[in-house]
Design a protein around this motif. Sequence first.
Motif, mmCIF file in Angstrom:
data_model
loop_
_atom_site.group_PDB
_atom_site.id
_atom_site.type_symbol
_atom_site.label_atom_id
_atom_site.label_comp_id
_atom_site.label_asym_id
_atom_site.label_seq_id
_atom_site.Cartn_x
_atom_site.Cartn_y
_atom_site.Cartn_z
ATOM 1 N N UNK A 69 26.219 48.587 28.453
ATOM 2 C CA UNK A 69 26.323 49.994 28.048
ATOM 3 C C UNK A 69 24.950 50.672 27.993
ATOM 4 N N UNK A 70 23.893 49.915 28.300
ATOM 5 C CA UNK A 70 22.541 50.487 28.216
ATOM 6 C C UNK A 70 22.198 51.260 29.486
ATOM 7 N N UNK A 71 21.189 52.114 29.375
ATOM 8 C CA UNK A 71 20.700 52.859 30.530
ATOM 9 C C UNK A 71 19.568 52.119 31.235
ATOM 10 N N UNK B 213 16.322 55.621 22.878
ATOM 11 C CA UNK B 213 17.025 54.962 21.791
ATOM 12 C C UNK B 213 16.979 53.459 22.022
ATOM 13 N N UNK B 214 16.355 52.716 21.106
ATOM 14 C CA UNK B 214 16.201 51.271 21.306
ATOM 15 C C UNK B 214 17.413 50.477 20.820
ATOM 16 N N UNK B 215 17.670 49.378 21.468
ATOM 17 C CA UNK B 215 18.713 48.427 21.073
ATOM 18 C C UNK B 215 18.131 47.049 21.379
ATOM 19 N N UNK B 216 17.553 46.409 20.369
ATOM 20 C CA UNK B 216 16.783 45.187 20.609
ATOM 21 C C UNK B 216 17.546 43.973 20.118
ATOM 22 N N UNK C 149 19.370 54.937 26.406
ATOM 23 C CA UNK C 149 19.585 53.776 25.549
ATOM 24 C C UNK C 149 18.912 52.578 26.224
ATOM 25 N N UNK D 11 26.542 41.298 26.903
ATOM 26 C CA UNK D 11 27.574 42.330 26.776
ATOM 27 C C UNK D 11 26.949 43.681 26.463
ATOM 28 N N UNK D 12 26.002 43.683 25.533
ATOM 29 C CA UNK D 12 25.404 44.947 25.110
ATOM 30 C C UNK D 12 24.669 45.645 26.247
#
Lengths: 250, 250, 250
Positions: free
Chosen positions: B46-48, B30-33, B7, B42-43
């Motif tokens: 939980x990211x890698x 898996x992207x989270x932009x 992530x 905060x986000x």
Amino acid sequence: MRAAAPLVHGATGSVTRALVADGLLAAGARPMLTESEQEAPTLVTVADALLVNLGSLSGDGMAGLLPTARAAVEHGVPWVLDPTAVGLAPVRTPLAHELLALGPTVLRGNASEVITLTGGSGRGRGADSTLGPDAAAKAARALARSSGCVVAVSGPVDLVTDGRQVVRIASGSPRLTRVTGTGCLLGALTAAHLPGVAPFVAAVAATALLTVASDRVGPMGPGSFKVALVDALDAVTGDEVAAEVDLSWT
Amino acid sequence: MRAAAPLVHGATGSVTRALVADGLLAAGARPMLTESEQEAPTLVTVADALLVNLGSLSGDGMAGLLPTARAAVEHGVPWVLDPTAVGLAPVRTPLAHELLALGPTVLRGNASEVITLTGGSGRGRGADSTLGPDAAAKAARALARSSGCVVAVSGPVDLVTDGRQVVRIASGSPRLTRVTGTGCLLGALTAAHLPGVAPFVAAVAATALLTVASDRVGPMGPGSFKVALVDALDAVTGDEVAAEVDLSWT
Amino acid sequence: MRAAAPLVHGATGSVTRALVADGLLAAGARPMLTESEQEAPTLVTVADALLVNLGSLSGDGMAGLLPTARAAVEHGVPWVLDPTAVGLAPVRTPLAHELLALGPTVLRGNASEVITLTGGSGRGRGADSTLGPDAAAKAARALARSSGCVVAVSGPVDLVTDGRQVVRIASGSPRLTRVTGTGCLLGALTAAHLPGVAPFVAAVAATALLTVASDRVGPMGPGSFKVALVDALDAVTGDEVAAEVDLSWT
């Protein structure tokens, strides 16, 4: 929907905005994607439908969501709430509940997001759900009943419920999950189908359109798929969608 | 990397966000932009892995960079700093130095940006460097030593250094410079390779992946190239990258 | 224009930013799309031209427009004003008038937007005009005279006027209206043609480039058209544009 060419106002994340706009245009709607708190609440009053998507908005865009949704409600503009990544992003959970309390016409999310909104643990990690839509059927039905809106859950099999009847729509290409923004696009297409149509029917029709269009794209990589999906949304007719969609009722 | 499906949280400019997201997905991440100051710190926990890219962010996005990078450091999330257009944009230079002081795992930039961060004049004009990567080799090595991070410099020939060893990677398609966002995508792919891998190896592997994928695309215009590059990132295997990459060590 | 590779600073909406950047690169210019109030007024001073587009900006981006345009004027950077959706969005009308008062080199819009700026009712609804360009010819001429800038109006037939002479450019593909951002791209291409060229000629040349490039794309869906348009902007030469454009003078 194509005949009406509805003006769809979308508050949706910057990552997916171009696909949402091009997909709406291809399907025959007219997009207006303005997120700012300063403009959105006014612009929505001339729109035929609204999409409120929590995904990857700026702080400014986030601040505009509640006033925009309130303006839609006041002016009778039907709207879709897409609570992207709710549960994962702490600030989004209270915001999603506040928006839900305003009474969206349709709530569209993945299983994890829908379960989160019913108070469960959606186990969401990133924007993708780790739960299938069947696991969410019970939560979707409960949410539809408690909130009074139609709930659409996307996944390998999509489902739409008004709290009583449930329609499952199969057959979307698995490549829909390999490009960004197809969930946002489904929310936007749902909004585009709302004017003058029963919300349950609009949610089913939008899901059918996207799944049938995606199935028409031949085997190709994800970059090409995204382009061909827009082409397919432009080419497919309503009759073809109705003939090719794989629906089941319960 | 594909097996782990990391992530990747990316703070990256709005111009290139769709390509970064699609390229990450194609490569198996898996992207989270999410850029906003309210959510990103905060986000990221939980990211890698994290990408911090200074390119074309909003004021809100800029404000979120330092808290997000600090949260990554606190939670042991490896991260890439991409100081896009530093030197050219006055506000970015002190910000880039503050971020560098937090200790990114990898710093990735073009020759001009790397030279600017060592105190030289990078002669940058726009996001493109006017200096070749060899001119930056000395600066990259010095920066890697002084900052303790791996430094990756992109250009006609890419180089990666940890301050002692230097790897040069040739063979990327010249068309990589004819579409926007391939530099941002390289930063994102580098972040995606970081979890569980030595930073030096991750930076080389990401550069090798992008250059080999770009070389697999046949002759075509820049619009088609961008689409085909995403397809190639999806299709190419790790073994193929290892067999086709053109590396040299010094 | 290709030989000069002008650096074009663009404040343009997030929906269309990737197409604007890729289209500028394909046509031989170098894009720098930074909207923030904090950065844009400084960055524009090193640019060769500026595009100010009101479409879908964040609040932060909106706040940066006037300082950026003022900095362009002070530093002699030629600039294009594209008043997207003015009239429809209340906050944009006074802002567009303030920007117009600063003296853009070229004003580019559709018929509805140009008529709105002359005080008429443009009947705009969404970003698309419901009026043909001929209906706007009178307004364009009046606006060019009163404001002292070249006015370019896009539609089925485009027109460019300096208040006296009027050039009409036919032959653009109707598919230009089926994908988002081609109007924004035309504004950006106009900016790219401004350095060292008379504004009237630059506006005609940019319109000719986009229409000829669009006409070279064979029949295909809108997703594929957007990709092929970027390819065509890269492939077409100035001589080919001059030979293939369909101009008429009055």
